[in-house]
Design a protein around this motif. Structure first.
Motif, mmCIF file in Angstrom:
data_model
loop_
_atom_site.group_PDB
_atom_site.id
_atom_site.type_symbol
_atom_site.label_atom_id
_atom_site.label_comp_id
_atom_site.label_asym_id
_atom_site.label_seq_id
_atom_site.Cartn_x
_atom_site.Cartn_y
_atom_site.Cartn_z
ATOM 1 N N THR A 41 0.856 -1.200 0.000
ATOM 2 C CA THR A 41 0.000 0.000 0.000
ATOM 3 C C THR A 41 0.890 1.248 0.000
ATOM 4 O O THR A 41 1.027 1.924 1.032
ATOM 5 C CB THR A 41 -0.924 0.014 1.235
ATOM 6 O OG1 THR A 41 -0.115 -0.041 2.415
ATOM 7 C CG2 THR A 41 -1.887 -1.136 1.209
ATOM 8 N N ALA A 131 -10.387 -5.889 1.511
ATOM 9 C CA ALA A 131 -9.618 -5.434 0.345
ATOM 10 C C ALA A 131 -10.520 -4.902 -0.755
ATOM 11 O O ALA A 131 -10.079 -4.126 -1.619
ATOM 12 C CB ALA A 131 -8.759 -6.572 -0.185
ATOM 13 N N GLU A 138 -7.702 -0.247 3.241
ATOM 14 C CA GLU A 138 -6.578 -0.933 2.599
ATOM 15 C C GLU A 138 -5.535 -1.392 3.625
ATOM 16 O O GLU A 138 -5.064 -2.530 3.563
ATOM 17 C CB GLU A 138 -5.925 -0.017 1.564
ATOM 18 C CG GLU A 138 -6.790 0.229 0.343
ATOM 19 C CD GLU A 138 -6.077 1.063 -0.692
ATOM 20 O OE1 GLU A 138 -4.947 1.520 -0.417
ATOM 21 O OE2 GLU A 138 -6.638 1.269 -1.790
ATOM 22 N N ALA A 141 -6.776 -4.247 5.774
ATOM 23 C CA ALA A 141 -6.880 -5.444 4.937
ATOM 24 C C ALA A 141 -5.520 -6.122 4.788
ATOM 25 O O ALA A 141 -5.405 -7.355 4.917
ATOM 26 C CB ALA A 141 -7.443 -5.068 3.566
ATOM 27 N N VAL A 142 -4.492 -5.317 4.534
ATOM 28 C CA VAL A 142 -3.146 -5.881 4.383
ATOM 29 C C VAL A 142 -2.670 -6.501 5.690
ATOM 30 O O VAL A 142 -2.078 -7.589 5.703
ATOM 31 C CB VAL A 142 -2.159 -4.798 3.901
ATOM 32 C CG1 VAL A 142 -0.729 -5.330 3.948
ATOM 33 C CG2 VAL A 142 -2.509 -4.361 2.496
#
Length: 384
Positions: A41, A131, A138, A141-142
């Motif tokens: 990201t 995601a 973001e 999610a990662v």
């Protein structure tokens, strides 16, 4: 686990944390915040990466704790004593007694990896779901995807057939169930652990020589597996050599003991100093054993408190000591040894202390049997 401190309880057993845990969290946070997140990201601030890295590292440490908690919870459910749960650089360890059945051993062994795999699947699913959202989602999610893959790796890695990994415990349990010989299963599994450890050390060094610093971690893990597997192999060999030996055959008696109502100072003057022993059993008013006191513990009592503090207040209570009957198999009694009292078994008959078995007693008995100077019952040949 020298260097660990008690930080609380989990499922009713002490939870300890090794000094290496902050280092582990720091490495996780650095790897996630400075390496993984900027690649997956890009364009975020350093502060965002740092906070997300620390959060991910904390979640992974929490999942390691859940892995060990599963072991402890299932062990308690199967009536296996659990001494404590400790988090350290390689994840965690749960110190417990030996299971009495192959089914119980299998249940305890698989509980940890299954927990890690479940956490991994849930985290991975949640991360993939987030995601699909834009903007703020973001980063979380990662982090969740990273946490999921880390737990999946942890679960699969722990299923490798090498003691002390959970997969090695599974091998032990299955062999015990199929052969009915627990010592044989322990010996075979420990040998497998030593072989696996040596292979990991070799692979790690090859990786280092090829320019991969991460190979040092593989070397370290392999050495740990070799050391623990070697210790378990020696324990299995000891159990095999003690087959048919009773507790009475190894115990020393009568036992030097002290009254548990004495003050610490009086106990030191009247019992500890004259006895020349490093640990002394205690008796209550009725002459029944009530605990065990170690001299090194007495040394930590401030001199100002020794005249008023009772010796029973600094002793290990009988409930936490290894206790056995004279006619009980010695190998079975050895399974009750704990780190709190060391290699000492209090021998109790009819509520009375009749003897004690120490590490020296066991070593002397094994040496005597290896020389052929004892019969199958552990007593010298010709003794009735």
């Amino acid at each position: 686990m020298n260097g660990s401190v008690r930080v609380g309880h989990v499922v009713g057993v002490p939870l300890r944390m090794h000094w290496s845990v902050p280092l582990l969290v720091g490495l996780f946070a650095f790897g996630l915040g400075r390496q993984a997140l900027p690649v997956w990201t890009p364009g975020r601030s350093a502060a965002v990466y740092a906070v997300a890295g620390v959060a991910g590292a904390a979640l992974l440490t929490g999942s390691l704790l859940l892995h060990e908690t599963a072991h402890a919870a299932i062990a308690l459910r199967k009536k296996i004593s659990v001494e404590d749960v400790t988090l350290w650089a390689l994840g965690g360890t749960t110190r417990m007694g030996r299971p009495q059945t192959a089914a119980a051993a299998l249940a305890v062994a698989v509980s940890g990896p299954l927990t890690s795999l479940l956490i991994g699947g849930l985290a991975l699913g949640a991360g993939i779901g987030l995601a699909n959202l834009a903007g703020w989602a973001e980063i979380p999610a990662v982090v969740l995807v990273w946490l999921g893959w880390a737990n999946l790796f942890l679960g699969v890695f722990n299923l490798l057939p090498a003691v002390p990994l959970d997969g090695g415990r599974v091998v032990q349990a299955v062999m015990w169930w199929r052969t009915g010989d627990r010592d044989r299963a322990d010996l075979a599994a420990s040998r497998g652990g030593q072989i696996m450890g040596m292979l990991m050390v070799a692979v790690g060094w090859i990786s280092v020589l090829r320019g991969a610093p991460g190979g040092l971690w593989i070397v370290f893990v392999g050495l740990f597996i070799m050391i623990v597997a070697g210790a378990e192999r020696r324990r299995a060999t000891l159990h095999t050599s003690l087959q048919g030996v009773r507790v009475a055959d190894a115990m020393t008696g009568p036992v030097v003991s002290g009254a548990d109502w004495l003050t610490v100072q009086r106990f030191i003057d009247e019992v500890a100093v004259p006895s020349h022993h490093s640990a002394i059993p205690l008796l209550d008013f009725e002459g029944r054993p009530s605990g065990l006191v170690q001299l090194r513990r007495l040394a930590t009592v401030p001199p100002a408190s020794r005249e008023t503090l009772r010796i029973r207040e600094v002793a290990t209570p009988l409930s936490q000591c290894a206790v056995a009957a004279p006619d009980e198999p010695l190998s079975q009694a050895l399974d009750r040894l704990t780190l709190s009292t060391g290699p000492r078994i209090l021998v109790v008959d009819g509520g009375r202390l009749v003897g004690i078995v120490t590490g020296k007693d066991i070593s002397r008995l094994v040496q005597r049997r290896s020389l052929g100077g004892a019969g199958a019952d552990g007593r010298p040949d010709g003794e009735p």
